[in-house]
Scaffold this motif. Sequence first.
Motif, mmCIF file in Angstrom:
data_model
loop_
_atom_site.group_PDB
_atom_site.id
_atom_site.type_symbol
_atom_site.label_atom_id
_atom_site.label_comp_id
_atom_site.label_asym_id
_atom_site.label_seq_id
_atom_site.Cartn_x
_atom_site.Cartn_y
_atom_site.Cartn_z
ATOM 1 N N TYR A 209 0.915 -1.343 0.187
ATOM 2 C CA TYR A 209 0.146 -0.068 -0.065
ATOM 3 C C TYR A 209 0.890 1.296 -0.045
ATOM 4 O O TYR A 209 0.918 2.181 -0.875
ATOM 5 C CB TYR A 209 -0.875 0.102 1.097
ATOM 6 N N LEU A 210 1.864 1.102 0.946
ATOM 7 C CA LEU A 210 2.469 2.474 1.059
ATOM 8 C C LEU A 210 3.542 2.734 0.059
ATOM 9 O O LEU A 210 3.726 3.696 -0.318
ATOM 10 C CB LEU A 210 3.457 2.288 2.433
ATOM 11 N N VAL A 213 1.503 4.101 -2.891
ATOM 12 C CA VAL A 213 1.284 5.702 -2.538
ATOM 13 C C VAL A 213 2.670 6.432 -2.823
ATOM 14 O O VAL A 213 2.639 7.424 -3.683
ATOM 15 C CB VAL A 213 0.911 5.867 -1.439
ATOM 16 N N ASN A 216 3.514 7.179 -6.545
ATOM 17 C CA ASN A 216 2.676 8.427 -7.098
ATOM 18 C C ASN A 216 3.245 9.872 -6.480
ATOM 19 O O ASN A 216 3.195 10.757 -7.072
ATOM 20 C CB ASN A 216 1.110 8.127 -6.501
ATOM 21 N N MET A 217 3.681 9.726 -5.192
ATOM 22 C CA MET A 217 4.193 11.147 -4.687
ATOM 23 C C MET A 217 5.530 11.536 -5.693
ATOM 24 O O MET A 217 5.592 12.723 -5.533
ATOM 25 C CB MET A 217 4.673 10.729 -3.263
ATOM 26 N N ILE A 218 6.231 10.821 -5.907
ATOM 27 C CA ILE A 218 7.564 11.237 -6.691
ATOM 28 C C ILE A 218 7.303 11.082 -8.223
ATOM 29 O O ILE A 218 8.368 11.659 -8.806
ATOM 30 C CB ILE A 218 8.646 10.137 -6.102
ATOM 31 N N ALA A 247 -5.076 2.965 -7.981
ATOM 32 C CA ALA A 247 -5.350 3.596 -6.924
ATOM 33 C C ALA A 247 -5.622 4.962 -7.626
ATOM 34 O O ALA A 247 -6.436 5.793 -7.078
ATOM 35 C CB ALA A 247 -4.288 3.947 -6.086
ATOM 36 N N MET A 248 -4.964 5.371 -8.652
ATOM 37 C CA MET A 248 -5.077 6.848 -9.155
ATOM 38 C C MET A 248 -6.142 6.833 -10.599
ATOM 39 O O MET A 248 -6.166 7.607 -11.055
ATOM 40 C CB MET A 248 -3.549 7.336 -9.833
ATOM 41 N N TYR A 365 12.252 7.714 -1.343
ATOM 42 C CA TYR A 365 10.836 8.134 -1.339
ATOM 43 C C TYR A 365 10.359 8.609 0.091
ATOM 44 O O TYR A 365 10.620 8.272 0.997
ATOM 45 C CB TYR A 365 9.813 6.822 -1.702
ATOM 46 N N PRO A 366 8.996 9.441 0.071
ATOM 47 C CA PRO A 366 8.758 9.997 1.452
ATOM 48 C C PRO A 366 8.233 8.545 2.096
ATOM 49 O O PRO A 366 7.955 9.012 3.486
ATOM 50 C CB PRO A 366 7.676 10.879 0.926
ATOM 51 N N THR A 367 7.845 7.861 1.287
ATOM 52 C CA THR A 367 7.169 6.576 2.172
ATOM 53 C C THR A 367 8.013 5.470 2.879
ATOM 54 O O THR A 367 7.706 4.559 3.566
ATOM 55 C CB THR A 367 6.296 5.752 1.185
ATOM 56 N N PHE B 24 7.734 13.622 7.218
ATOM 57 C CA PHE B 24 7.706 14.294 5.856
ATOM 58 C C PHE B 24 8.820 15.503 5.851
ATOM 59 O O PHE B 24 9.386 15.852 4.721
ATOM 60 C CB PHE B 24 6.293 14.856 5.792
ATOM 61 N N ARG B 27 12.488 14.651 5.753
ATOM 62 C CA ARG B 27 12.693 14.014 4.312
ATOM 63 C C ARG B 27 12.970 15.511 3.340
ATOM 64 O O ARG B 27 13.914 15.583 2.802
ATOM 65 C CB ARG B 27 11.678 13.338 3.641
ATOM 66 N N TYR B 209 -0.887 11.139 9.123
ATOM 67 C CA TYR B 209 0.024 10.825 7.871
ATOM 68 C C TYR B 209 -0.987 10.527 6.588
ATOM 69 O O TYR B 209 -0.523 10.975 5.474
ATOM 70 C CB TYR B 209 0.827 9.313 8.258
ATOM 71 N N VAL B 213 -1.455 12.250 2.850
ATOM 72 C CA VAL B 213 -0.949 11.614 1.473
ATOM 73 C C VAL B 213 -2.382 11.499 0.742
ATOM 74 O O VAL B 213 -2.217 11.841 -0.384
ATOM 75 C CB VAL B 213 -0.538 10.087 1.855
ATOM 76 N N ASN B 216 -3.027 14.810 -1.435
ATOM 77 C CA ASN B 216 -2.165 14.813 -2.529
ATOM 78 C C ASN B 216 -2.535 13.939 -3.846
ATOM 79 O O ASN B 216 -2.475 14.394 -4.751
ATOM 80 C CB ASN B 216 -0.781 14.551 -2.112
ATOM 81 N N MET B 217 -3.104 12.822 -3.198
ATOM 82 C CA MET B 217 -3.628 12.065 -4.362
ATOM 83 C C MET B 217 -5.001 12.699 -5.161
ATOM 84 O O MET B 217 -5.118 12.115 -6.081
ATOM 85 C CB MET B 217 -4.124 10.676 -3.574
ATOM 86 N N MET B 248 5.244 17.305 0.121
ATOM 87 C CA MET B 248 5.328 17.431 -1.457
ATOM 88 C C MET B 248 6.682 18.586 -1.738
ATOM 89 O O MET B 248 6.819 18.665 -2.882
ATOM 90 C CB MET B 248 4.096 17.502 -1.851
ATOM 91 N N PRO B 366 -8.978 8.080 -1.522
ATOM 92 C CA PRO B 366 -8.515 6.430 -1.534
ATOM 93 C C PRO B 366 -7.897 6.103 -0.260
ATOM 94 O O PRO B 366 -7.744 5.040 0.116
ATOM 95 C CB PRO B 366 -7.302 6.684 -2.608
#
Lengths: 544, 544
Positions: A209-210, A213, A216-218, A247-248, A365-367, B24, B27, B209, B213, B216-217, B248, B366
């Motif tokens: 899951y993470l 996600v 998509n963040m990067i 997811a997107m 990655y942030p995750t 976050f 990072r 958290y 996220v 942003n999605m 982000m 999501p």
Amino acid sequence: MSNIYNQGLDKVAANSQPLTPINFLNRTADVYPEKVAIIHGEQKITYRQYRNNVRRLASALVQRGVKPGDTVSIIAANIPAFLDAHYGVPLTGAVLNSINIRLDALAIAFILDHGECDILLTDTAFAPVVKKALALCSRKPLVIDIDDDVECEEAECIGDIEYQALLAEGDENYQGNFIVDEWQSLALNYTSGTTGNPKGVVYSHRGAYLNAVGNNMIWPINNQSVYLWTLPMFHCNGWCFPWTIVAMGGTQVCLRQVEVNAIVNSLIDHQVSHFCGAPIVLNMILNAETELLDKVPRGISIMTAGAPPPATVIKGMESRGFDITQSYGLTEVYGPCVVSEWKAEWDQRNDDERAALKARQGVRYPTQENVDVLDPDTMKVVPADAETIGEIMFRGNTTMKGYLKNDTTTMESFKGGWFHSGDLAVKHPDGFIEIRDRSKDIIISGGENISSVEIESVLYQHSAILEAAVVAKKDEKWGETPCAFVSVKAGKNVTESEIITFCREHMANFKVPKTIVFSELPKTSTGKIQKFILRAKVKELFGD
Amino acid sequence: MSNIYNQGLDKVAANSQPLTPINFLNRTADVYPEKVAIIHGEQKITYRQYRNNVRRLASALVQRGVKPGDTVSIIAANIPAFLDAHYGVPLTGAVLNSINIRLDALAIAFILDHGECDILLTDTAFAPVVKKALALCSRKPLVIDIDDDVECEEAECIGDIEYQALLAEGDENYQGNFIVDEWQSLALNYTSGTTGNPKGVVYSHRGAYLNAVGNNMIWPINNQSVYLWTLPMFHCNGWCFPWTIVAMGGTQVCLRQVEVNAIVNSLIDHQVSHFCGAPIVLNMILNAETELLDKVPRGISIMTAGAPPPATVIKGMESRGFDITQSYGLTEVYGPCVVSEWKAEWDQRNDDERAALKARQGVRYPTQENVDVLDPDTMKVVPADAETIGEIMFRGNTTMKGYLKNDTTTMESFKGGWFHSGDLAVKHPDGFIEIRDRSKDIIISGGENISSVEIESVLYQHSAILEAAVVAKKDEKWGETPCAFVSVKAGKNVTESEIITFCREHMANFKVPKTIVFSELPKTSTGKIQKFILRAKVKELFGD
């Protein structure tokens, strides 16, 4: 510690649910039921149909006795059934074991046995090797053929039931309710390690899951994105993209053959916006016919990993309007979880500087909670001086649960509270990581990991070979290829082509050394072969 | 169930870390140390400086005795110290309690006492009301003045130490290590409920958290984004955006006064790309001077919530090039977690249809596992017929931990495994949710929730009032305003202005009824006031 927040604020169904990527499909199928989820040749599958297939698959598997913690293996090209499996198998609580289609029968048999395969989904295109593997292994899984209208001579049904017939047994309203803990296992992916036998890397629902996600963040995807499957789905579950794209709400374009015309035509025909692949795929595209290439829309986002793409490839692709993001990872960290994040101010730099910046592996990655370069002896972070070499280590939620049935190696790899990647790197003053030497015993050829130890153990089986050591040799096309140094037993004779033929008979084709060097092997005083000297010799002989 | 995946695949430091938004900032400060994180007037704060301030704040608090589970309250406008607090307070394991700056002294005192405030950070602009509140409450917190060069007469230092002096006590290399479980409490936000006293909604690190996220999605931010703080940070921690923007790598522009010229000038001066706000903010902007408005760059993304924006506002803003996303949520679900997701095919519809589609609350994020409209009696999902009214309910990881020290209400609100929002809605055939009636006892005025019950309890204190009931009245500017129906005791006299003056003395200004209607109150046979009749009467008297 006792305080006011420790009373009456417990986890209940309303506020605490296991994180699982399965939930992404539910959401997107609810919101975009008529949207095309998957394209495969002439076939278009909507999100409603996709979820229905997934639910049918899960319920049919459960009816046939699949239980949480069972292993469902799959050997398939990048086809819709593979995408079904990414949701349908976890929905039953079982674990999806994706097997590399390039392996030989023996390696596949090892995986089926070691992973204790209960069900095997097998693409008819790979019938010959799978049939051999099934004969070699002691497991007797239920075998399901995926007969995907393959136009190849070798395609053959070898199993108990065909995939579509299995789906027909299922219920498209099936809900499943087996994920009660996000730490449950979702996937099992075998990786060539530094030892001969592959290790089974286990993923959790939470981690998948993470990382989905995090992708998509990067590397942003949206519901207008069209993603082309050039990256094999059996590699770290397609770097978790089967979950990210869903997811997107994007569209996934399947592709059986990773072949240049098929890729370029897909880019054009489906107005692809995103794809992933090893640098070799980029190079293939760059060498396509100019006329065809001119029709490819500009602005396509590519994520590449597996090896740093050569500067010429980056420059060539960028001049064609592709937008390249380099990422880095390993099977053990769910695929990519480090990204060569691009800073706007670098746009001004000249081509060479930009290529050099882009070739660095980058930042986490942030995750992923922590990635750093540590001295493995002291477990201290190396100075960020772009010179001191240390080992890349990971600590966070997108690190594997461990290796299956391999406590010793799991504990070793998690020593000191970090996952030890085996990859050697420096840290630049700006914190970006750059690999200086891939893991000593891994050769990466065309995006595939090859264990040098595995090749060596085959070489040692040859009656004329006294000693053998395999190292990577740089290769324009494949990134790296295996180069074997061998010494011959007194009184014996052997030629390069004899050795190569011998290797072909004992390992998957992509692992076979492309070069054999006959030579004494340099050793330490304790008799250990000094591979760094061999690596230097390769450069001397063949250039850098 | 026992299986091969239950052995040797446990959580260890390398593969399992608590989810927390604190990570976050680490990072982004590592990757973009020199990038501007916060703009406040002439002041520009880089990510390195931001993290340093956060670490100083945390270490100074710990030195002054703050422990995990303590409560650190803050009353402040949208200024940098508030953004510091969003990371610095959780870093100590303490809970950040953001207090609505529009509350009166009595309500603030209640919160300080009920939340057991240990430390109070107070913006000097609000010194008068805070001084009163401190006199009224029984807690004696350490009071820290935030002296932010406020140009207002009332600004005054009332505390033990000034914020910058506190930061100077701290250590900019401080790491903190208090988040060992992602279920730990991070924030405490009081909400006007249907009962008189506000309820303390508790957030976890995990939930924050995930909602960060999720933002942003559904509403993409990137490292080029510039986010303007029009939305008060005390509202559900600014809908979790202090964590999203940092995750982000975007830039946050502070804004003390939510006033039309300040907003529009900020949009222009800082080339803002994103902001959030109640529909009233959109309306304000639309009514700014045309000359100024013409200078605002097109393509700014707005997220609006609190009430569905009127179609004219949507159309007006869109014609000016703003891109509006409507979301919906409550304090109890970390702010927004439902979004009116836009489908590309709707671009073709006419203006009215598009506005109608956009005015629907929409579908779940999501990151929230389930949102649906249920019949609260049967707990069954209502048919998706756009007609059957049910209650919006939530189930997932972005639902609050519960109400602080209020087990009864927590359990009631989580009845049947879902969080009951109190908002009444229908479900359209396409699954989109549309509110038909906000929670019966909540009036939303200018984006603020007002409890009708609270106003009623004040009205009942008036010596001339026999009975009172408060309902919402539609308002062009504020969305809704409170309208009070009162009946007068036999032999007593009272005027509308007398009642309004009385209310002003006993509640925050924004809660004071704008309209008083003298009338008998309609009742059920059991004596319950029938508010639905009063709502109909409001429409009859003042139009819809």
